[in-house]
Design a protein around this motif. Structure first.
Motif, mmCIF file in Angstrom:
data_model
loop_
_atom_site.group_PDB
_atom_site.id
_atom_site.type_symbol
_atom_site.label_atom_id
_atom_site.label_comp_id
_atom_site.label_asym_id
_atom_site.label_seq_id
_atom_site.Cartn_x
_atom_site.Cartn_y
_atom_site.Cartn_z
ATOM 1 N N GLY A 77 2.056 -6.972 12.609
ATOM 2 C CA GLY A 77 0.756 -7.006 12.646
ATOM 3 C C GLY A 77 0.133 -5.927 12.077
ATOM 4 O O GLY A 77 -1.190 -5.531 11.795
ATOM 5 N N ASP A 78 0.873 -4.720 11.846
ATOM 6 C CA ASP A 78 0.433 -3.642 10.850
ATOM 7 C C ASP A 78 -0.112 -3.802 9.706
ATOM 8 O O ASP A 78 0.474 -4.743 9.175
ATOM 9 C CB ASP A 78 1.679 -2.462 10.860
ATOM 10 N N LEU A 79 -1.101 -3.438 9.197
ATOM 11 C CA LEU A 79 -1.892 -3.407 8.029
ATOM 12 C C LEU A 79 -1.480 -2.254 7.230
ATOM 13 O O LEU A 79 -1.980 -1.071 7.546
ATOM 14 C CB LEU A 79 -3.417 -3.887 8.085
ATOM 15 N N LEU A 80 -0.985 -2.406 5.978
ATOM 16 C CA LEU A 80 -0.599 -1.056 5.201
ATOM 17 C C LEU A 80 -1.634 -1.513 4.182
ATOM 18 O O LEU A 80 -1.898 -2.329 3.401
ATOM 19 C CB LEU A 80 0.805 -1.541 4.511
ATOM 20 N N VAL A 81 -2.389 -0.285 3.671
ATOM 21 C CA VAL A 81 -3.364 -0.287 2.890
ATOM 22 C C VAL A 81 -3.241 0.947 1.908
ATOM 23 O O VAL A 81 -2.654 2.033 2.189
ATOM 24 C CB VAL A 81 -4.908 0.209 3.499
ATOM 25 N N THR A 82 -2.885 0.604 0.682
ATOM 26 C CA THR A 82 -2.770 1.943 -0.477
ATOM 27 C C THR A 82 -3.986 2.372 -0.730
ATOM 28 O O THR A 82 -5.124 1.709 -1.126
ATOM 29 C CB THR A 82 -2.297 1.135 -1.773
ATOM 30 N N GLU A 83 -4.064 3.823 -0.588
ATOM 31 C CA GLU A 83 -5.170 4.530 -1.003
ATOM 32 C C GLU A 83 -4.885 5.077 -2.396
ATOM 33 O O GLU A 83 -3.713 5.725 -2.759
ATOM 34 C CB GLU A 83 -5.299 5.798 -0.171
ATOM 35 N N ARG A 84 -5.872 4.980 -3.505
ATOM 36 C CA ARG A 84 -5.512 4.858 -4.688
ATOM 37 C C ARG A 84 -4.946 6.296 -5.168
ATOM 38 O O ARG A 84 -4.238 6.592 -6.003
ATOM 39 C CB ARG A 84 -6.682 4.563 -5.734
ATOM 40 N N GLU A 121 -1.751 7.403 -1.167
ATOM 41 C CA GLU A 121 -1.079 7.219 0.035
ATOM 42 C C GLU A 121 -0.995 5.729 0.543
ATOM 43 O O GLU A 121 -1.892 5.067 0.118
ATOM 44 C CB GLU A 121 -1.905 8.204 1.066
ATOM 45 N N ILE A 122 -0.134 5.472 1.364
ATOM 46 C CA ILE A 122 0.165 4.268 1.976
ATOM 47 C C ILE A 122 -0.471 4.549 3.770
ATOM 48 O O ILE A 122 0.142 5.286 4.333
ATOM 49 C CB ILE A 122 1.381 3.642 2.167
ATOM 50 N N LYS A 123 -1.458 3.907 4.051
ATOM 51 C CA LYS A 123 -2.230 4.083 5.368
ATOM 52 C C LYS A 123 -1.822 2.988 6.338
ATOM 53 O O LYS A 123 -1.804 1.899 5.586
ATOM 54 C CB LYS A 123 -3.620 4.511 5.423
ATOM 55 N N VAL A 124 -1.741 3.116 7.527
ATOM 56 C CA VAL A 124 -1.450 2.166 8.501
ATOM 57 C C VAL A 124 -2.494 1.963 9.410
ATOM 58 O O VAL A 124 -3.083 2.711 9.933
ATOM 59 C CB VAL A 124 -0.108 2.750 9.159
ATOM 60 N N VAL A 125 -3.043 0.687 9.512
ATOM 61 C CA VAL A 125 -4.002 0.182 10.573
ATOM 62 C C VAL A 125 -3.266 -0.413 11.502
ATOM 63 O O VAL A 125 -2.656 -1.647 11.053
ATOM 64 C CB VAL A 125 -5.091 -0.651 9.753
ATOM 65 N N ARG A 126 -3.249 0.099 12.766
ATOM 66 C CA ARG A 126 -2.594 -0.574 13.781
ATOM 67 C C ARG A 126 -3.481 -1.012 14.953
ATOM 68 O O ARG A 126 -4.255 -0.104 15.455
ATOM 69 C CB ARG A 126 -1.187 0.141 14.316
ATOM 70 N N ASP A 127 -3.482 -2.163 15.235
ATOM 71 C CA ASP A 127 -4.255 -2.672 16.489
ATOM 72 C C ASP A 127 -5.591 -2.260 16.388
ATOM 73 O O ASP A 127 -6.562 -1.779 17.226
ATOM 74 C CB ASP A 127 -3.774 -2.190 17.849
ATOM 75 N N GLY A 128 -6.257 -2.226 14.915
ATOM 76 C CA GLY A 128 -7.548 -2.014 14.552
ATOM 77 C C GLY A 128 -7.809 -0.606 14.321
ATOM 78 O O GLY A 128 -8.979 -0.161 14.218
ATOM 79 N N LYS A 129 -6.834 0.274 14.474
ATOM 80 C CA LYS A 129 -7.041 1.820 14.352
ATOM 81 C C LYS A 129 -6.395 2.385 13.124
ATOM 82 O O LYS A 129 -5.157 2.009 13.146
ATOM 83 C CB LYS A 129 -6.707 2.396 15.821
ATOM 84 N N LEU A 130 -6.773 3.090 12.578
ATOM 85 C CA LEU A 130 -6.190 3.827 11.588
ATOM 86 C C LEU A 130 -5.278 4.996 11.964
ATOM 87 O O LEU A 130 -5.845 5.959 12.760
ATOM 88 C CB LEU A 130 -7.153 4.436 10.460
#
Length: 379
Positions: free
Chosen positions: A62-69, A72-81
């Protein structure tokens, strides 16, 4: 001078001009219309703290991995960054429109653990786009492998692409823009950039790629004559690969990507230079593909996804694209190899950088300067 979104100040002013504030098509595609299909849904903020959220992918946990241009790869877990970012990235060249770009999980991620991402690198002279795969060990990338590095580097600050998509056979497609060298790269098969590529998941070249065996062509090239494709998605019904592409001033495109075809940039285009001057008199030519839709004025198309989730029953089977310029989504109805209608929804949602339907069934939006939003039911 470029602003943080990779736009020159002149370009940004042109994009904001009232003369360009309506949507019309030059010669191709159905008119875009306001839609009632947004009724019952809202875009709710999941998290702030991500300035230019280029790519998103969701892990089985369920972790959402998001690339910050910026790199950085940031992780959103259970709706929290999470405060901690993922380590182990290569050196990222945060330069103009370059940086850390798209990210996807392998279709068989649960068994093999591979992540794929594109980024700009200074390896060699100048800067160009590369594709890497790696695995996650906790919050660290391990087993990093560079699968493709575009050659023929450019000092220009624009048009790195880049999107990644797997097809039904497990082959990997990725896009690289023309790197601001429109007269050199897109029409030359011996040069990287201005292309969409197809490789196998391990980086090897499929035997049936269109230019395999041609000593004057890059064997990974699948299609060419592209300006800057920043949206790409596979139709799960047909297996077709679709892409959205930035034109210059006018002439943004929706293309059906087919093996070995030439999409014409910069020989044919429905756009003009940002100054308003012409660079070509041609909108069509034998041997060059027409877009399925062209948008004039430009809407700056970004992420692209096909809607398959039961959470959005009236959208199922449609293609959803983001507009960075007009701050809305475009819902496109596809019938085989044609786009038969297009409707705008979620006006004023923000500068849409990415559109992603995750395995959890929700559609997530990466919004420049705001963070991550999720489309949910109002009920």
């Amino acid at each position: 001078m470029l602003n943080k979104y990779g736009l020159t100040l002149i370009t940004a002013a042109l994009l904001a001009s009232p003369m360009l504030s309506t949507i019309a098509n030059a010669d191709s595609g159905p008119e875009i219309a306001d839609s009632k299909l947004q009724a019952g849904f809202k875009a709710t903020l999941v998290t702030e703290g991500i300035d230019i959220p280029w790519g998103m992918t969701q892990l089985p946990n369920g972790d959402l991995l998001v690339t910050e241009r910026e790199g950085e790869i940031k992780v959103v877990r259970d709706g929290k960054l999470l405060d901690q970012t993922i380590s182990g990235l290569p050196d990222i060249h945060d330069y103009g429109q370059g940086g850390l770009l798209d990210i996807v999980v392998d279709p068989d991620y649960a068994n093999n653990g591979w992540l794929y991402f594109t980024y700009s690198t200074e390896e060699g002279e100048g800067s160009n786009t590369a594709l890497m795969r790696a695995k996650l060990d906790g919050m660290q990338l391990v087993e990093q492998q560079v699968l493709y590095k575009a050659e023929g580097e450019s000092e220009k600050r624009q048009h790195y692409g880049s999107r990644i998509v797997f097809d039904q056979n497990g082959d990997l497609f990725f896009s690289i823009g023309d790197r601001g060298m429109r007269d050199e790269n897109p029409q030359n098969l011996a040069l990287d950039s201005g292309k969409i590529y197809r490789i196998k998941a391990d980086g090897s070249i499929p035997d049936d790629n269109p230019f395999v065996g041609d000593k004057d062509a890059k064997p990974a090239v699948f299609s060419y004559g592209h300006r800057n494709p920043q949206g790409m998605a596979m139709d799960p019904t047909t297996g077709n690969i679709w892409a959205t592409e930035h034109g210059p001033k006018g002439g943004d495109e929706v293309n059906l990507i087919q093996k070995g075809l030439n999409y014409g940039w910069p020989v044919i285009s429905y756009g003009v230079n940002y100054s308003g001057t012409s660079f070509t008199d041609l909108t069509e030519k034998d041997g060059m593909e027409q877009p399925k839709i062209n948008w004039t004025p430009s809407l700056a198309p970004s992420g692209l996804t096909f809607v398959t989730s039961d959470k959005y029953p009236e959208w199922k089977g449609k293609m959803l694209a983001g507009s960075m310029k007009f701050n809305y989504l475009v819902l496109l109805t596809v019938d085989g190899d044609k786009v038969v209608s297009q409707e705008k929804i979620f006006k004023d949602v923000g500068r849409v950088r990415n559109v992603y339907q995750a395995p959890d069934g929700f559609i997530y939006l990466g919004i420049d300067g705001q963070g991550i939003k999720k489309i949910v039911s109002e009920n």
